[in-house]
Design a protein around this motif. Sequence first.
Motif, PDB file in Angstrom:
ATOM      1  N   ALA A  11       0.803  -1.337  -0.135  1.00  0.00           N
ATOM      2  CA  ALA A  11       0.070   0.095  -0.043  1.00  0.00           C
ATOM      3  C   ALA A  11       0.880   1.168   0.010  1.00  0.00           C
ATOM      4  O   ALA A  11       0.642   2.184  -0.751  1.00  0.00           O
ATOM      5  CB  ALA A  11      -0.894  -0.103   1.085  1.00  0.00           C
ATOM      6  N   LYS A  14       2.504   1.516  -3.417  1.00  0.00           N
ATOM      7  CA  LYS A  14       1.662   2.000  -4.533  1.00  0.00           C
ATOM      8  C   LYS A  14       1.054   3.353  -4.674  1.00  0.00           C
ATOM      9  O   LYS A  14       0.870   4.190  -5.404  1.00  0.00           O
ATOM     10  CB  LYS A  14       0.323   1.032  -4.340  1.00  0.00           C
ATOM     11  N   SER A 157      -2.400  10.559   1.244  1.00  0.00           N
ATOM     12  CA  SER A 157      -2.600   8.916   1.327  1.00  0.00           C
ATOM     13  C   SER A 157      -2.670   8.470   2.881  1.00  0.00           C
ATOM     14  O   SER A 157      -1.845   7.902   3.407  1.00  0.00           O
ATOM     15  CB  SER A 157      -1.410   8.244   0.702  1.00  0.00           C
ATOM     16  N   ALA A 160      -2.380   4.535   3.662  1.00  0.00           N
ATOM     17  CA  ALA A 160      -1.081   4.128   3.319  1.00  0.00           C
ATOM     18  C   ALA A 160      -0.393   4.524   4.453  1.00  0.00           C
ATOM     19  O   ALA A 160       0.477   4.072   5.167  1.00  0.00           O
ATOM     20  CB  ALA A 160      -0.340   4.238   1.898  1.00  0.00           C
TER      21      ALA A 160
END
Length: 366
Positions: A11, A14, A157, A160
């Motif tokens: 995660a 990405k 994010s 993540a």
Amino acid sequence: MGTVNGARGHAKRKAVMPAFSSKHVKRMAEVALNKTEAWIKLMVERTTEDEPSFDFNVSEEMVGIVLSALSETAFEYEMSEQEKDVFGKDIELVMTEFIRKTPVFPFRSLLGWFIPERRRAVAAAKSLNALSIKIMKEFRAKETTIEGTIIKLIMESDGAFPTDDEKGAQLLGLLIAGRDTTAHSIAFVLIELAKNPNEQTKLRESLSQISPENWATSEHLHRVLKEGMRLNPVGLSIRETGRDILTSKKELIPKGSLCVMHHLMLFRDPNVFSNPNAFAPSRWEEPTREMMSSFHPFSLGKQNCVGQSLARAEVYGIVARVCSEFELSMGEEGIVDHTLTTKPEGARLRARKVCREVQYPLDGST
């Protein structure tokens, strides 16, 4: 992100991958080249008719160029000269204590306040954390930001990187990795060229036949950089084992262990590379299958170097630009430090501006 297996590591990786798209790599590499151009201009201004050459600490200067470009483009933050200086010293203190000494002598963590070096390393770690907080704070205060930068992706994010501690840790990790590996790779290549003037001349002649915008297509440049990174790999392969592993010697490596291997073991294997300690770019003219399968400076698999496309672009551009402008020779050898990132400490090069009949402008026009 570089050592953790499973969904959590995937995660994180990405989340930041879009920052290394071709569009962003081009933008960041161009800034690095502009920083290089400014450095070249500054160095040339130091020369005179009586003293047409100058010497410089190759590692320190390359770190300065790369760090300035990286902080500006990837983190939307302009580091002051003082911040860059403190940042470098803090990294050395932290790496020496927590990577080199504490794992070997665990008692240091128990008796830390009685050990001056440990106290300084703890203070350095706090200083690095304060820098990450400052970078995040300034980013949040910006009215407009650039889409797709590393900091923007990390800050947005929350899945993540759910906490500011995780965001800050990842920012520092990428800043340190992007600074050290790229800058020291460049420094080592320039040192090898300085030690091998014939190879340096061949490279300069090769580049003189191509406009700067196409330098990255030079096969000779490719071979020089491959050989420089083979001879002096700066990184380590660090992995966390996802299961118990039994070695060929029946030794157990428990799940969750950190396994460290230096690429030097592979890249100077005499069973793969003839005369492995020699700088010989020509070996890459017709490489064997074993050579190709053994040479992976950015590692392999799901945890390979996430920023390798940017690192390659900067190494190619900066080495070519410096070599096209200056004749390099060795000043002081210095020493090679293997603390986490392998680097040339104290190495100084002497540079003299090249006299050329044709000088291509940076925009590639003729």
